[in-house]
Write an enzyme that holds these catalytic residues in place. Structure first.
Site, PDB file in Angstrom:
ATOM      1  N   LYS A  33       0.834  -1.191   0.000  1.00 48.93           N
ATOM      2  CA  LYS A  33       0.000   0.000   0.000  1.00 48.93           C
ATOM      3  C   LYS A  33       0.872   1.246   0.000  1.00 48.93           C
ATOM      4  O   LYS A  33       1.799   1.369   0.802  1.00 48.93           O
ATOM      5  CB  LYS A  33      -0.905   0.020   1.240  1.00 48.93           C
ATOM      6  N   ASP A  60      -3.636   4.211  -1.708  1.00 46.05           N
ATOM      7  CA  ASP A  60      -4.536   4.564  -0.607  1.00 46.05           C
ATOM      8  C   ASP A  60      -4.534   6.078  -0.388  1.00 46.05           C
ATOM      9  O   ASP A  60      -3.917   6.583   0.543  1.00 46.05           O
ATOM     10  CB  ASP A  60      -4.079   3.825   0.661  1.00 46.05           C
ATOM     11  N   LEU A  61      -5.227   6.800  -1.277  1.00 40.47           N
ATOM     12  CA  LEU A  61      -5.275   8.264  -1.168  1.00 40.47           C
ATOM     13  C   LEU A  61      -6.649   8.777  -0.745  1.00 40.47           C
ATOM     14  O   LEU A  61      -6.830   9.972  -0.561  1.00 40.47           O
ATOM     15  CB  LEU A  61      -4.837   8.904  -2.495  1.00 40.47           C
ATOM     16  N   LYS A  62      -7.624   7.874  -0.627  1.00 38.61           N
ATOM     17  CA  LYS A  62      -8.944   8.215  -0.077  1.00 38.61           C
ATOM     18  C   LYS A  62      -9.528   9.474  -0.721  1.00 38.61           C
ATOM     19  O   LYS A  62      -9.904  10.430  -0.044  1.00 38.61           O
ATOM     20  CB  LYS A  62      -8.870   8.397   1.441  1.00 38.61           C
ATOM     21  N   PHE A  63      -9.613   9.470  -2.047  1.00 34.41           N
ATOM     22  CA  PHE A  63     -10.129  10.646  -2.749  1.00 34.41           C
ATOM     23  C   PHE A  63     -11.511  11.035  -2.208  1.00 34.41           C
ATOM     24  O   PHE A  63     -12.400  10.199  -2.062  1.00 34.41           O
ATOM     25  CB  PHE A  63     -10.225  10.374  -4.250  1.00 34.41           C
ATOM     26  N   ASP A  65     -13.827  14.526  -2.818  1.00 34.64           N
ATOM     27  CA  ASP A  65     -13.932  15.872  -3.366  1.00 34.64           C
ATOM     28  C   ASP A  65     -15.190  15.913  -4.218  1.00 34.64           C
ATOM     29  O   ASP A  65     -15.992  14.973  -4.198  1.00 34.64           O
ATOM     30  CB  ASP A  65     -12.678  16.191  -4.195  1.00 34.64           C
ATOM     31  N   PRO A  67     -17.523  15.452  -7.494  1.00 32.35           N
ATOM     32  CA  PRO A  67     -17.475  14.290  -8.390  1.00 32.35           C
ATOM     33  C   PRO A  67     -16.478  14.396  -9.541  1.00 32.35           C
ATOM     34  O   PRO A  67     -15.757  13.432  -9.822  1.00 32.35           O
ATOM     35  CB  PRO A  67     -18.918  14.189  -8.898  1.00 32.35           C
ATOM     36  N   THR A 117     -10.511   3.391  11.016  1.00 23.77           N
ATOM     37  CA  THR A 117     -10.495   2.500  12.171  1.00 23.77           C
ATOM     38  C   THR A 117     -10.024   3.195  13.450  1.00 23.77           C
ATOM     39  O   THR A 117     -10.042   2.605  14.526  1.00 23.77           O
ATOM     40  CB  THR A 117      -9.604   1.268  11.906  1.00 23.77           C
ATOM     41  N   GLN A 187      -5.179   2.823  16.768  1.00 24.93           N
ATOM     42  CA  GLN A 187      -6.341   2.104  16.259  1.00 24.93           C
ATOM     43  C   GLN A 187      -7.279   1.747  17.409  1.00 24.93           C
ATOM     44  O   GLN A 187      -6.848   1.407  18.503  1.00 24.93           O
ATOM     45  CB  GLN A 187      -5.910   0.817  15.542  1.00 24.93           C
ATOM     46  N   ARG A 208       2.908  -1.282  10.704  1.00 19.54           N
ATOM     47  CA  ARG A 208       3.988  -1.305  11.693  1.00 19.54           C
ATOM     48  C   ARG A 208       4.381  -2.690  12.207  1.00 19.54           C
ATOM     49  O   ARG A 208       5.586  -2.928  12.430  1.00 19.54           O
ATOM     50  CB  ARG A 208       3.634  -0.371  12.854  1.00 19.54           C
TER      51      ARG A 208
END
Length: 235
Positions: A33, A60-63, A65, A67, A117, A187, A208
């Site tokens: 990732k 994993d940039l979690k867009f 914004d 559409p 999480t 977490q 980790r």
């Protein structure tokens, strides 16, 4: 492994450290990732270098914004050739649908983040989301599925219910995975690798416990063995 279940989170501040770890790992034993920290520091070039080593990359940039912006960002991510990317389910139906239209089904996997999480009920109350985390995750997963996405990121604690509701074809990616004797760090909703697989997770994001281990290769092997036991057969 033809379909590695562990996604090693390369949460490093620079490309040098990330590439040094991938030099030690076998592509057949895991996927990797690339998240916000590494991508911001090193850019698309590090993704290309990692893929050139044979690894499949979860970007994993979690867009999250409007559409059109998310649609264009997803197209750019797909252009890199990544295996999987994510957007944030809280962006709503129009954003989710725009992303799906930008990434044809059967190319890169497109999944939605439900709740981080690190969040628990008190956090949800502060931002005005009604219900406990499992209820909110379920609502967002149903929305993602309705918009044609391939799956969601969720806690392994929520995975059993989602697997029951969504069926086998819906991909569940679970962060917050810790070996039995490991620290939880920040977490809140965590499980062990074996528990996560038994709960119905498809892929486990682990950072980790592997990246900071004295011997990351041995730790990855140990965790893969735990997963094999949880699945009841060798993967």
């Amino acid at each position: 492994m033809s379909d590695p279940r562990i996604i090693v989170a390369l949460d490093f501040p620079d490309a040098k450290q990330a590439l040094a770890l991938t030099d030690r790992l076998e592509p057949g034993s895991c996927r990797v990732k690339v998240g916000k920290e590494l991508f911001t520091a090193a850019g698309p070039h590090v993704v290309n270098e990692i893929m050139a080593k044979g690894f499949e990359v979860f970007l994993d940039l979690k867009f999250h914004d409007i559409p059109s912006t998310v649609s264009n960002a997803c197209k750019a991510a797909a252009g890199l050739g990544v295996w999987m990317m994510n957007i944030h389910a809280l962006g709503g139906r129009r954003m989710l649908s725009a992303a799906r239209q930008a990434i044809p089904a059967g190319t890169a996997k497109l999944i939605a983040v439900t709740l981080l999480t690190s969040m628990e009920r008190s956090d949800l109350n502060e931002i005005g989301l009604n219900g406990d985390p499992q209820e909110v995750v379920q609502r967002l997963a149903l929305l993602a599925n309705d918009c044609g996405l391939d799956g969601v990121v969720c806690s392994a604690r929520e995975a059993p219910r989602l697997r029951q509701i969504m069926g086998k074809g819906f991909c569940l990616v679970t962060p917050g995975i810790r070996p039995v004797d490991a620290s939880m760090d920040e977490q809140k909703r965590v499980t062990t690798p074996r528990q996560a697989i038994e709960n119905g997770a498809d892929y486990l994001v682990i950072g980790r416990p592997i990246t900071q281990a004295a011997d990351p290769v041995s730790m990855l092997k140990q965790l893969n063995n735990e997963i094999e036991e949880g699945m009841g057969f060798k993967i």
